[in-house]
Scaffold this active site. Structure first.
Site, PDB file in Angstrom:
ATOM      1  CB  THR A 149      -0.926   0.003   1.230  1.00 67.97           C
ATOM      2  OG1 THR A 149      -1.829  -1.087   1.071  1.00 67.97           O
ATOM      3  CG2 THR A 149      -1.698   1.297   1.365  1.00 67.97           C
TER       4      THR A 149
ATOM      5  CG  ASN B 149       2.590  -1.332   3.686  1.00 66.08           C
ATOM      6  OD1 ASN B 149       2.593  -0.437   2.834  1.00 66.08           O
ATOM      7  ND2 ASN B 149       1.640  -2.240   3.764  1.00 66.08           N
TER       8      ASN B 149
ATOM      9  CE  LYS C  12      -5.500   0.091   3.842  1.00 67.47           C
ATOM     10  NZ  LYS C  12      -4.715  -0.876   3.060  1.00 67.47           N
TER      11      LYS C  12
ATOM     12  NE  ARG D  49      -0.419   0.926   4.553  1.00 66.11           N
ATOM     13  CZ  ARG D  49      -1.150   0.337   5.498  1.00 66.11           C
ATOM     14  NH1 ARG D  49      -1.284   0.905   6.685  1.00 66.11           N
ATOM     15  NH2 ARG D  49      -1.772  -0.810   5.265  1.00 66.11           N
TER      16      ARG D  49
ATOM     17  CG  HIS E 284      -5.709  -7.756   3.178  1.00 67.41           C
ATOM     18  ND1 HIS E 284      -4.635  -8.452   2.704  1.00 67.41           N
ATOM     19  CD2 HIS E 284      -5.414  -6.443   2.992  1.00 67.41           C
ATOM     20  CE1 HIS E 284      -3.719  -7.604   2.242  1.00 67.41           C
ATOM     21  NE2 HIS E 284      -4.172  -6.384   2.396  1.00 67.41           N
TER      22      HIS E 284
HETATM   23 ZN    ZN Z   1      -3.111  -1.316  -0.381  1.00 65.25          ZN
END
Ligand code: ZN
Length: 563
Positions: free
Chosen positions: A92, A113, A174, A176, A306
């Site tokens: 990601t 990550n 998220k 990030r 996931h």
């Molecule tokens: Zn991702």
């Protein structure tokens, strides 16, 4: 916005002036109604950059026939079904770091990550891509969120530098995704934490965010019923045993007070879009003197992939809901009369859970062997070399990616360990390649069609000499790096160097451009240079790894329009 429909007179006058003096104008067929389109020649007022986390080219191919909402509109624009996150570490943070910078992870510095610096006091504790670990309060699990690791500016930052009136806004579930798409200089940055949206340290939640959080809190308190599956999900709708649990039939009924259940559902994208729409209103995005940038990363596809894999009824429902959520985003901008350009892509693709792949004609999909876990490899290499350390000999985030050798031992012994590790890995049939740091450091940065890059090329595009491991491990095709599927944990993932994880759609849309589909490969690093031209941003040569894509399929050229 209307001005791109209006210039019929302008189009005609150009057509007429192109004719020799005295010549007749070109004949117009009496039986067809001429379509009045004019390529916009002025910068839009707003860039809307959408990332759909884990939205592989395969999901797009599978579901595009069913889209009627936001995707249906995007498919009338420039469609690149084979966009490449060209690098090996398809995670990601690296993927998001390419989208708005036009640079591969080898230049963004976002190699994974999580990575490690065995020489730092952190030692075998990971460094999170979007944290500032110089803050003593920060840890990879509970980071002080920051873009300090991102080594290049984002498009929004470059635009702000050229014109400080530009606003640069990013929202996602998220942190990030927000930091990598927004960058260091963000006017508004919001992500999900626990049971609501939060922001950077030292900043207040704006009234729009407080209102969205209040709405989410109320929904979490009361729960919500199941989401109906469209009829076209019928073939996905059957249970598959995965470890001690089954997936494939869940419909996202939300029990009260279950924020994680909310997060791993289409409702998370709904809340993110609601927040984006409220921020457009609150900040009057697209109504200011300069072009604004709104980055929206929708995380639910990834969380659902996931938790349940990519081929169950869960993902099918998510694809329908995502299409509707995107429609709400675009409809809101339309209702405000904003002239905007959209790009939609993804940070990486994904692969289904191996147990269902096995049922569905892909029996070679398997889970990684436990012998590839860092602790097991440490034992094997220690036995082979006789080199023993107090802490772990090998440090890594899982059974693949960057492996670091303990700094308890000196360079000579480290070289012995590296050699033994590579030899051990190369005897494992689940390992596609193992490259040493020294090997990648002298590998030239690849160019050309990303489809044809070698595994080493792909690893090179993820390589940063200061951050990458002593050995980079690439697992073989269809080896899921989750040795055991545990109930309630991730069962399927991405991260490989293969095209099911590298290939993502890239879709551009703006009112007035001539739509087309270009099936040949392009790269996600092409997005920023393409948008830079559309908004007329001048940048020094060499700023981007990618190239400008002319996203007008007609005579207009969006790479020339605003030079
Ligand atoms: Zn991702």
């Amino acid at each position: 916005m209307r001005r791109f429909v209006a210039p019929l007179a302008l189009t005609l006058s150009i057509a007429l002036s192109a004719c020799a003096p005295g010549a007749s104008p070109p004949p117009v067929s009496a039986t067809s109604t001429p379509v009045v389109t004019a390529t916009p020649t002025t910068p839009p007022k707003l860039i809307v950059a959408v990332s759909v986390d884990q939205f592989s080219a395969d999901l797009f191919a599978q579901y595009r026939q069913h889209y009627t909402g936001g995707f249906a509109r995007l498919m009338t624009g420039a469609v690149f079904p084979a966009g490449f996150q060209s690098h090996a570490a398809t995670e990601t943070c690296p993927g998001h770091s390419t989208l708005m910078t036009g640079a591969h992870p080898s230049r963004t510095g976002i190699i994974a990550n999580n990575w490690f610096d065995p020489a730092s006091p952190r030692g075998d504790k990971p460094i999170y891509c979007a944290e500032d670990e110089s803050d003593p309060a920060s840890s990879a699990r509970n980071p002080v969120v920051s873009a300090v690791h991102l080594k290049v500016p984002t498009l929004g930052e470059m635009m702000k530098k050229a014109n400080p009136a530009t606003r640069n806004v990013a929202v996602s579930a998220k942190d990030r995704a927000v930091m990598m798409m927004g960058g260091h200089d963000i006017d508004a940055a919001y992500w999900w934490k626990g049971a609501g949206f939060v922001t950077l340290g030292g900043r207040e939640l704006s009234p729009a965010v407080q209102a969205e959080n209040a709405a989410v809190t109320a929904e979490l308190k009361r729960g919500a019923p199941a989401i109906a599956a469209p009829a076209w999900c019928a073939s996905n709708d059957h249970a598959v045993n995965v470890g001690k649990a089954a997936v494939g039939t869940y419909r996202f009924d939300l029990a009260p007070d279950k924020p994680d259940q909310f997060r791993i559902s289409p409702r998370m994208d709904g809340a993110t879009v609601d927040l984006a729409n409220s921020l457009v209103d609150e900040m009057q995005l697209g109504k200011g003197p300069a072009t604004d940038v709104l980055s929206v990363s929708l995380s639910a596809t990834d969380y659902i992939g996931h938790a349940t894999g990519t081929e169950g009824v869960e993902m099918c429902i998510q694809m329908a809901q995502l299409d509707q959520n995107l429609g709400r985003l675009f409809d809101h901008l339309d209702s405000l009369g904003i002239d905007y350009v959209v790009v939609l892509s993804a940070d990486h693709g994904g692969l289904d859970t191996p147990e269902r792949a096995d049922e569905q004609a892909f029996p070679r999909a398997i889970r990684a062997d436990k012998s590839l876990m860092p602790a097991e490899l440490s034992k094997a290499v220690a036995a082979k070399t006789g080199i023993v350390t107090k802490g772990p000999l090998l440090i890594a985030d899982g059974p693949f990616g960057d492996f670091y050798v303990s700094r308890e031992i000196g360079p000579d012994q480290r070289a012995v360990v590296v050699k033994a590790l590579v030899a051990t890995l190369k005897t494992n049939p689940q390992v596609a390649a193992a490259f040493t740091h020294d090997e990648l450091a002298v590998t030239p940065m690849p160019a050309g069609n990303p489809q044809d890059w070698t595994l080493k090329d792909r690893a090179r595009a993820s390589f940063d000499p200061a951050r990458s491991g002593d050995v980079v491990v690439l697992l073989d095709r269809a080896v899921t790096p989750i040795p055991e599927a545990m109930p309630g944990m991730y069962i399927a993932t991405h991260g490989s160097a293969f095209d099911y994880d590298r290939r993502v759609p890239i879709l551009f849309w703006r009112k007035g451009i001539h739509g087309f589909e270009q099936p040949q490969p392009v790269e996600t690093v092409d997005i920023a240079p393409t948008l830079a031209q559309i908004v007329g941003l001048k940048v020094p040569d060499g700023t981007f790894d990618g190239r400008c894509l002319d996203v007008d399929g007609g005579p207009g050229n969006t790479c020339e329009a605003n030079k």
